[in-house]
Enzyme design. Structure first.
Site, PDB file in Angstrom:
ATOM      1  N   CYS A 284       0.837  -1.191   0.000  1.00 38.79           N
ATOM      2  CA  CYS A 284       0.000   0.000   0.000  1.00 38.79           C
ATOM      3  C   CYS A 284       0.880   1.251   0.000  1.00 38.79           C
ATOM      4  CB  CYS A 284      -0.916  -0.010   1.211  1.00 38.79           C
ATOM      5  SG  CYS A 284      -1.855  -1.533   1.358  1.00 38.79           S
ATOM      6  N   ASN A 359       4.430   1.120   1.859  1.00 39.99           N
ATOM      7  CA  ASN A 359       4.709   0.448   3.126  1.00 39.99           C
ATOM      8  C   ASN A 359       5.723  -0.681   2.930  1.00 39.99           C
ATOM      9  OD1 ASN A 359       3.002  -1.276   1.756  1.00 39.99           O
ATOM     10  ND2 ASN A 359       1.987  -2.014   3.586  1.00 39.99           N
ATOM     11  N   LYS A 584       3.227  29.904 -17.529  1.00 45.90           N
ATOM     12  CA  LYS A 584       2.930  28.837 -18.497  1.00 45.90           C
ATOM     13  C   LYS A 584       2.812  27.491 -17.792  1.00 45.90           C
ATOM     14  CE  LYS A 584       5.350  30.959 -22.383  1.00 45.90           C
ATOM     15  NZ  LYS A 584       6.494  30.831 -23.282  1.00 45.90           N
ATOM     16  N   GLY A 716      -4.278   1.418   0.782  1.00 47.79           N
ATOM     17  CA  GLY A 716      -4.099   0.490  -0.346  1.00 47.79           C
ATOM     18  C   GLY A 716      -5.367   0.324  -1.149  1.00 47.79           C
TER      19      GLY A 716
END
Length: 1071
Positions: A284, A359, A584, A716
């Site tokens: 995750c 992780n 820009k 996750g």
């Protein structure tokens, strides 16, 4: 046919009578449903496999009487006639054991149902279909073990392993238990199918070949070195079972219950949550990580919801089915720049454009080039050849986990053997795979296990965005300017010119006055937008011309209006976000727009402000001072599949005293992909012809560094099982989802949430290994009778690999009914309710195959088979013969109560009739982990038992007649029943209750009971005390809501607070 029946059928390829000796044939004497009697069968053995009739129906000999054999047939016997041939095979009913087992759904005799459906295009299994149990077309990556030519090998020895899937990262390849000998040849690492020879062994002058799989008779238990006493609990995640009636890994359990009591829910809960084997990998990301959604938009990972669709590397959507959350040590992944600033030069910035934070258990999707090199070295005066290769292998992590990774493997031998051997090894390695690299995954925390050469060569990938939306075209359609069909292409090109060298307050930009083809393109395109192009010479540099684009509608005839009025180019600059706060910018939508539009815009930018060279391959460079242009350009170029790198040039003052801001050079290469962009350029020095042949936009690699960070929350997403489990972050890095699964048993796996347990001080995800054999409804009863043996043989095979396996028989009553039907057709003497007299012995022969054992062979490994049998007695009657026989064998009884189920009390375990004989065996485990556990369990059972007796008293005299002490017992028992014994299987907080949470909850409930009893003993009135401490009772009741995903330490802290608050509140109330 497949599996069990395929093993004989492959020996007998659609044979005719002439193919075999007459003595191998018998003839059908009588037919009674699945039971066939054949004559002239002298010499056949019990449980021998036979082929019945002209259709080669597979059957098994179950009784022999003189020259007659009774056969149970595993297929529909319609159409068989007396006199049809019966062929003996000389082999028992066996199953195939090898890689591929865990990705297939089998029926009772190991026929792969999905493969049969695809082959027959029918939902039914046709008679005589020939489909092998294990897929013969798949190539498996084989890694040899420690055995070498000349070594002695015996049954059960592991001579290699295969990466099957992320669930079974190391499928051990065992020598069949009855084999032995000296190795004469072993296959090198590489990809092999199941039919290819892997090992050659010689014993007593006879050579035998072995493949990645072997067969084993289902009715014969697989031998082990030693049976051990089981002493580790089988954690189910159900509080009532883990606390009051525990089972052990390697134990036997019976779950009887009537229809609707929740047997299957408990069985599936075991399948999903128990600790039989934990091999799920969860990965995750940190909060704030941007993810590319399926529609091209960008979303923070913490805002994504179940059902959202993210983008895959092929441009197609991937559905999100789960959202794992938790807290863990995090790692920062950062691209290594090709233009690295020197450490001492602090003024120089190095843009780290590809980076994310994940992780520790996140799986990085990496590639390592296949590598082989040859060296010569001298050791103790002897010259050696050394061949060094990169190969998939295994390494033990510091916490004991076996990690699958790429390793450097070295083979050396004296130079006197000549260079031919080295050349042969190099050549065989090169031929072993047609891929130039290994594509694999490794957890972030395990990257340090890689050898220096492998780590240096390993890289991650980012993918081109193949998805195309029509944002640009839709804008043109809604525009007030009526433009031609070429409008999007024209506008995209002019926007590129303006971003490259335009003024930030008007539709004006500079071009090279010497480049006539470019000026002609500008004039032509301006005309298509109904604009005029006005050229003015510039003083510096002299070769440049300023181009003003203005509308024909409002300018002319002496009128000089603002350049931006009624100007489609300026409207697009402002309206589409190419100018933000006066600076820009290249907007993010461009990276997912039509590929032609992306290429045209980039061509305009290169024409305006780029440099193209053909040295060492085609390359283009663009310089900018705006970080917003730099980041947008990098994203755009990568979305097309170009290789991009960035170099920062620090701010400086030149010799003339002119100040230069910090600038960025963006280098792009990519062969045909870049040529296709340059074919859209107009500049004479920039234009290149388009590639002659079609080309593919491939993933590109980037080398990276990893840095450990402090512990933090992670977020996750889990993708559906039928996807490749990979998706793109907003920076196009290809990443792995959370909760990779490798099994197709959809009804069990679709709802697998991501769960964790604390192992060796690190969080590990929990995954239950399920053995499931599903019988089809129209299969003959004989096949149903065989299915239970098929399942236990598969379980024993994984036990021999050192795994803890659970086998769930749902329902063994159906198996017993199949026994009863066959027994009736055989004319055997019926016992209770028509079941055969040998029902108990048959059940025992099955349950005795459970247990914890040391597997045969080397290396030493311990595994276990736990059997959980669901029994469905008619009307929930526990005196049913199947239930009675099962209870006499199994050590744990989880009795389900229909009344509890009707009250919606789940799991509906009746605590007064259930029992476990493993409580004493587990004391050693509890003493070392939770010393108070047995005492708390006994106290809880005592409270529930006393409450049951008191309830009978209450029905006679009412609750008011009870003493305060008894009232407390009743109230606490109600609290235990409602908040401890009940669990909500559809919630995140209660679907799975870890043993540590169960233990802390037991402490809380028993402490509440003890504090109340102590207060009453000191003279307090319970009804008043209950009112004044209502908040404490509510807190104890609410302890089930503590989320296990927060981790053991944090949740334990909450319980400690609860216990101290409880003591304080009772002390205050009694003062």
């Amino acid at each position: 046919m497949a599996g069990a029946i395929e093993n004989a059928r492959k020996e007998i390829k659609r044979i005719s009578l002439e193919d075999h000796a007459e003595s191998e044939y018998g003839a059908i004497y009588s037919v009674s449903g699945p039971v066939v009697i054949a004559e002239n069968m002298i010499g056949c053995a019990m449980y021998e496999l036979v082929k019945v009739g002209h259709d080669n129906l597979v059957g098994e000999v179950i009784r022999i009487d003189g020259d007659k054999a009774t056969i149970q047939v595993y297929e529909e016997t319609a159409g068989l006639t007396v006199g049809d041939p019966v062929l003996r095979t000389g082999k028992p009913l066996s199953v195939e054991l090898g890689p591929g087992l865990m990705e297939t759904i089998y029926d009772g005799i190991q026929r792969p149902l999905k493969a049969i459906k695809e082959e027959s295009q029918s939902i039914y299994i046709p008679r005589g279909i020939d489909t092998p149990a294990l897929d013969r077309t798949i190539k498996w990556q084989f890694t040899p073990g420690k055995f070498q030519v000349g070594d002695h090998i015996s049954g059960g020895d592991i001579y290699g392993s295969v990466f099957e899937n992320s669930l079974i990262s190391s499928h051990k390849i065992l020598l069949p238990p009855r084999s032995r000998g000296t190795i004469t040849w072993i296959a090198p690492a590489g990809e092999y199918t199941l039919d290819e020879k892997i090992l050659e062994v010689e014993f007593d002058g006879k050579k035998s070949d072995f493949t990645l799989y072997h067969t084993w008779p289902v009715r014969v238990p697989r031998p082990v070195t030693e049976k051990l006493s089981a002493d580790y609990p089988l954690l189910t995640g159900q509080r009532v079972l883990d606390a009051l009636f525990p089972c052990v890994q390697g134990g036997t359990t019976c779950i009887p219950g009537a229809f609707g009591c929740g047997k299957t829910v408990i069985s599936q809960s075991l399948s999903k949550y128990s600790n039989s084997d934990a091999i799920i990998y969860v990965g995750c990301f940190a909060k704030g990580t941007n993810v590319l959604m399926a529609d091209g938009s960008i979303e923070c990972i913490e805002n994504i919801e179940v059902g959202n669709k993210v983008m895959g590397k092929d441009g197609r959507p991937r559905e999100v089915i789960k959202l794992p959350r938790g807290r863990e040590t995090m790692y920062s992944v950062v691209q290594k720049s090709q233009h690295r600033a020197h450490k001492s030069d602090s003024s120089r910035e190095v843009p780290e454009l590809l980076k994310f934070t994940c992780n520790a258990t996140h799986e990085l999707v990496v590639r390592t080039p296949r590598s082989v090199r040859r060296l010569s070295r001298t050791i103790k005066g002897v010259e050696y050849f050394e061949v060094i290769t990169f190969e998939m292998g295994q390494k033990k992590a510091p916490d004991g986990r076996i990690v699958e990774l790429v390793k450097e493997v070295s083979k050396s031998y004296p130079i006197s053997e000549g260079p031919e051997r080295a050349n042969e090894l190099v050549e065989s390695y090169r031929k072993a795979s047609n891929k130039a690299y290994f594509e694999w995954t490794i957890e972030a925390r395990d990257l340090s296990l890689l050898g220096s050469h492998v780590r240096k060569a390993t890289y991650q990938t980012y993918a081109p965005i193949l998805y195309e939306n029509d944002h640009f075209f839709d804008y043109m359609q809604k525009s007030k300017f009526h433009l031609t069909i070429e409008g999007p292409k024209v506008l995209a090109y002019l926007l590129g010119l303006w971003i490259g060298d335009g003024l930030s307050d008007r539709a004006t930009f500079s071009v090279d006055s010497r480049d006539t083809s470019l000026m002609e393109r500008v004039t032509e395109y301006a005309e298509k937008l109904n604009l005029c192009a006005e050229y003015k010479d510039r003083k510096e540099p002299q070769v440049a011309k300023t181009v003003n684009l203005y509308s024909k509608v409002v300018r002319g005839n002496g009128i000089r209006n603002n350049l931006n009025t009624e100007n489609p180019l300026w409207d697009a600059i402002v309206g589409l976000g190419f100018l933000k706060d006066g600076v820009k910018n290249i907007p993010s939508f461009l990276s997912t727009d039509n590929i032609g539009t992306r290429e045209t815009f980039l061509a305009g930018l290169i024409d305006s402000d780029g440099y193209v060279t053909d040295e060492h391959g085609i390359k283009a460079t663009i310089k900018t001072i705006h970080t917003s242009v730099r980041d947008g350009l990098v994203s755009l170029a990568r979305s097309l599949g170009l290789v991009v790198s960035v170099n920062a040039e620090p701010a400086k003052v030149d010799m003339n005293g002119t100040k230069h801001k910090i600038s960025y050079a963006i280098y792009m290469s990519g062969g045909d992909v870049l040529l296709n962009v340059l074919s859209k350029c107009a500049g004479s020095k920039k234009f290149r012809p388009a590639p002659a042949a079609a080309f593919a936009r491939e993933c590109r690699g980037f080398y990276f560094e990893l840095q450990e960070l402090k512990e933090d929350d992670y977020y996750g997403i889990t993708l559906s099982d039928d996807s490749d489990h990979q998706f793109l972050l907003a920076n196009q890095v290809v990443v792995h989802n959370c909760g990779e699964r490798g099994n197709e048993m959809a009804e069990v796996l679709m709802e697998f949430p991501e769960l964790y347990t604390e192992m060796s001080g690190t969080k590990e995800p929990i995954m239950k290994r399920t053995t499931l054999v599903a019988n089809t409804s129209n299969m003959p009863v004989a096949a149903r009778e065989a299915s239970i043996y098929t399942g236990i043989t598969l379980a024993e095979y994984f036990r021999d690999q050192g795994k803890n396996v659970s086998m769930i028989a749902d329902s063994s009553s159906r198996w017993a009914e199949a026994l009863r039907e066959i027994s009736g057709r055989l004319g055997e003497m019926p016992a209770d309710q028509g079941f055969p007299a040998y029902l108990g012995a048959k059940l025992a022969s099955f349950y005795e195959r459970a247990g914890k054992a040391v597997a045969l062979g080397s290396p030493d490994r311990t595994g276990s088979v736990s059997i959980v049998a669901a029994v469905s007695p008619a009307g929930g009657d526990f005196s049913d013969p199947v239930t009675t026989a099962t209870l006499g064998i199994t050590q744990v009884f989880w009795g389900l109560d229909k009344k509890l189920a009707q009250r919606k009390h789940f799991p509906s375990i009746n605590t007064s009739v259930s029992y476990s004989k493993y409580t004493n065996v587990l004391n050693k485990f509890y003493d070392s982990n939770y010393p108070e556990f047995p005492v708390l369990r006994d106290r809880m059972k005592e409270i529930l038992s006393n409450a049951e007796e008191l309830e009978q008293v209450v029905q006679l005299v009412g609750k008011s007649a009870l003493s305060d002490s008894d009232k407390i017992t009743l109230d606490v028992a109600t609290l235990i029943k409602e908040d401890f014994l009940q669990q909500n299987g559809y919630s995140t907080y209660d679907a799975f209750c870890p043993i540590w949470k169960t233990f802390d909850m037991m402490r809380a409930f028993i402490s509440y009971h003890d504090e109340a009893q102590k207060a009453v003993a000191n003279g307090a009135n319970w009804s008043k005390l209950a009112d004044s401490t209502g908040d404490v009772k509510h807190a104890v009741s609410s302890s089930k809501f503590f989320e296990p995903s927060r981790g053991e330490k944090e949740v334990h802290g909450e319980f400690e607070k609860l216990l101290s608050t409880m003591q304080e509140r009772f002390a205050e109330s009694t003062d």
